[in-house]
Design an enzyme around this catalytic site. Structure first.
Site, PDB file in Angstrom:
ATOM      1  CE  LYS A   1      -4.230  -1.976  10.063  1.00 28.25           C
ATOM      2  NZ  LYS A   1      -3.813  -2.995  11.038  1.00 28.25           N
TER       3      LYS A   1
ATOM      4  NE  ARG B   1      -0.273  -9.529  13.623  1.00 27.93           N
ATOM      5  CZ  ARG B   1      -1.191  -8.582  13.404  1.00 27.93           C
ATOM      6  NH1 ARG B   1      -2.158  -8.801  12.526  1.00 27.93           N
ATOM      7  NH2 ARG B   1      -1.160  -7.435  14.056  1.00 27.93           N
TER       8      ARG B   1
ATOM      9  CE1 TYR C   1     -19.516 -12.231 -18.525  1.00 28.75           C
ATOM     10  CE2 TYR C   1     -19.260 -10.926 -16.528  1.00 28.75           C
ATOM     11  CZ  TYR C   1     -18.973 -11.147 -17.868  1.00 28.75           C
ATOM     12  OH  TYR C   1     -18.153 -10.292 -18.524  1.00 28.75           O
TER      13      TYR C   1
ATOM     14  CG  MET D   1     -13.353  -6.683 -12.866  1.00 29.15           C
ATOM     15  SD  MET D   1     -12.043  -6.924 -14.068  1.00 29.15           S
ATOM     16  CE  MET D   1     -11.751  -8.679 -13.919  1.00 29.15           C
TER      17      MET D   1
HETATM   18  C1  LIG Z   1      -4.622  -2.738  12.120  1.00 30.88           C
HETATM   19  C2  LIG Z   1      -3.988  -2.589  13.436  1.00 30.88           C
HETATM   20  C3  LIG Z   1      -4.526  -1.684  14.362  1.00 30.88           C
HETATM   21  C4  LIG Z   1      -5.859  -1.009  14.187  1.00 30.88           C
HETATM   22  O1  LIG Z   1      -6.857  -1.971  14.403  1.00 30.88           O
HETATM   23  P1  LIG Z   1      -8.421  -1.670  14.566  1.00 30.88           P
HETATM   24  O2  LIG Z   1      -8.981  -2.931  15.100  1.00 30.88           O
HETATM   25  O3  LIG Z   1      -8.951  -1.331  13.228  1.00 30.88           O
HETATM   26  O4  LIG Z   1      -8.576  -0.536  15.506  1.00 30.88           O
HETATM   27  C5  LIG Z   1      -3.796  -1.486  15.521  1.00 30.88           C
HETATM   28  N1  LIG Z   1      -2.650  -2.145  15.762  1.00 30.88           N
HETATM   29  C6  LIG Z   1      -2.127  -3.045  14.900  1.00 30.88           C
HETATM   30  C7  LIG Z   1      -0.865  -3.748  15.240  1.00 30.88           C
HETATM   31  C8  LIG Z   1      -2.787  -3.307  13.713  1.00 30.88           C
HETATM   32  O5  LIG Z   1      -2.292  -4.229  12.881  1.00 30.88           O
END
Ligand SMILES: *Cc1c(COP(=O)(O)O)cnc(C)c1O
Length: 380
Positions: free
Chosen positions: A38, A132, A265, A313
């Site tokens: 992700k 969550r 800046y 930036m």
């Molecule tokens: C992001 C995520 C992971 C991976 O997490 P890490 O701590 O980077 O290994 C695994 N499971 C879920 C549900 C996540 O949101």
């Protein structure tokens, strides 16, 4: 062409393969990796990373959004892709078209999916304490009822740990309770004759701190990329993981800053002595946290140079006074190693993502996942 001209990421896929091997060597035989790719594979580049993992024999991936899963499929990624997050019904067609597995985030969502009129592949999320996503673990009959939906093909059951990175006695106790709640659900399902679903609860720290717990998958993210979340983290299982990513930029200009002159800046930095400053072609839009303004370092010709003034930036200023011969086109390293030999003298230093995170008062996960789209991703 045009790569390594402004600001870029270098991906060491040998290190990725090494990390995969390291983790695999500590897994029980039937447990497999489901890497978290992700957020653009934590900034590394989702497609090149997933392709490399596919070549290493990885057949399972997790993403946060259906859109990410669709992108993986369009790039030819094979195997199972689990969407960990909520997907709005308007995006349900993506799940079907790209053969994605959707997380059932609670009971009302199970009803929504089941009532859509198409059959979905799903993993059930169980809330064992994070509060969550997931149906609360004590709602056993609700969880059991998910198996009655004709339109849910349930291939997995999972949960998520929320303090597995901490080894304080209280947090260990909480994590053990989460494992226990998860196991209770699994046992109850099996007692009802419900089988054929894969189980998983550990991400990086769940695995590194609790390697004695065994399920069908682990879902590593940060560890696979060879980083700890914090510089101070020392997991119980110490694997020698290697960072996959380096972050570099070109020096565009080198110029004097005279005593009494200020730069950038807000003119927040003032020279007290004759200085030489370098302008690097990378900024906060590329993911260098603005909080590192006058508060961080980069590596130039194997040595540390301070970031001075406000980070812009697209650019930032470095104090290169100590680096004689610093010149435009020089490579500046923000994450990774820099080595340089001159007159039989070798300089070498390294900045880890964890160090950048400490300096920017965040965790390496955030530093990495915020690395911008504009950066070239160069596979070594
Ligand atoms: C992001 C995520 C992971 C991976 O997490 P890490 O701590 O980077 O290994 C695994 N499971 C879920 C549900 C996540 O949101």
């Amino acid at each position: 062409m045009y790569q390594k001209t402004r600001a870029w990421i270098e991906l060491n896929m040998e290190n990725l393969a090494y990390n995969v091997e390291q983790m695999k060597s500590r897994l029980p035989g039937n447990c497999r990796l489901m890497p978290a790719v992700k957020a653009n594979a934590y900034g590394h580049g989702m497609i090149p990373v997933a392709k490399a993992l596919n070549k290493l024999g990885i057949r399972d991936f997790c993403v946060a959004a259906a859109k990410e899963g669709a992108e993986l499929r369009k790039a030819g990624i094979e195997g199972e892709i689990l969407v960990l997050g909520y997907t709005h019904p308007e995006a349900f067609p993506l799940l079907l078209k790209y053969d994605l597995t959707q997380t059932v985030v609670d009971a009302s969502y199970a009803r929504l999916l089941a009532g859509y009129g198409k059959k979905f592949k799903v993993h059930i999320s169980v809330d064992t304490g994070m509060r969550r996503l997931g149906e609360r673990s004590e709602h056993l009959s609700s969880i059991l009822s998910f198996w009655e939906y004709q339109n849910l093909a349930i291939t997995g059951l999972y949960s998520h740990l929320c303090v597995a990175d901490s080894l304080s006695p209280m947090d260990i106790q909480f994590t053990l309770m989460q494992f226990q709640r998860f196991d209770t659900i699994i046992d109850a399902l099996r007692q009802k004759g419900i089988n054929g679903f894969a189980t998983h609860i550990q991400s990086s720290y769940g695995f590194l701190n609790y390697p004695e717990f065994h399920y069908d998958y682990i879902r590593p993210g940060i560890a696979l990329y060879g980083c700890n979340s914090l510089l101070s983290d020392q997991p119980r299982l110490t694997l020698s993981l290697r960072p996959v990513l380096s972050l570099k930029a070109r020096l565009g200009s080198v110029r004097p800053l005279l005593p009494g002159e200020s730069a950038g800046y807000g003119l927040t930095y003032t020279a007290l002595r004759p200085m030489v400053i370098g302008t690097a072609s990378i900024g906060y839009a590329d993911g260098i946290p603005r909080s590192l303004s006058s508060n961080g370092y980069a590596l130039l010709r194997g040595r540390r140079v301070p970031i001075i003034g406000r980070i812009c930036m697209d650019q930032l200023l470095l104090d290169v006074t100590e680096i004689s011969d610093a010149a435009p086109m020089d490579e500046v390293v923000f994450i990774g190693r820099s080595s340089f030999t001159q007159d039989d003298q070798t300089f070498s230093d390294e900045i880890k993502a964890e160090e950048l995170a400490l300096q920017g008062q965040t965790i390496s996960n955030e530093i990495l996942s915020c690395l911008g789209e504009r950066l070239d991703r160069v596979v070594l």
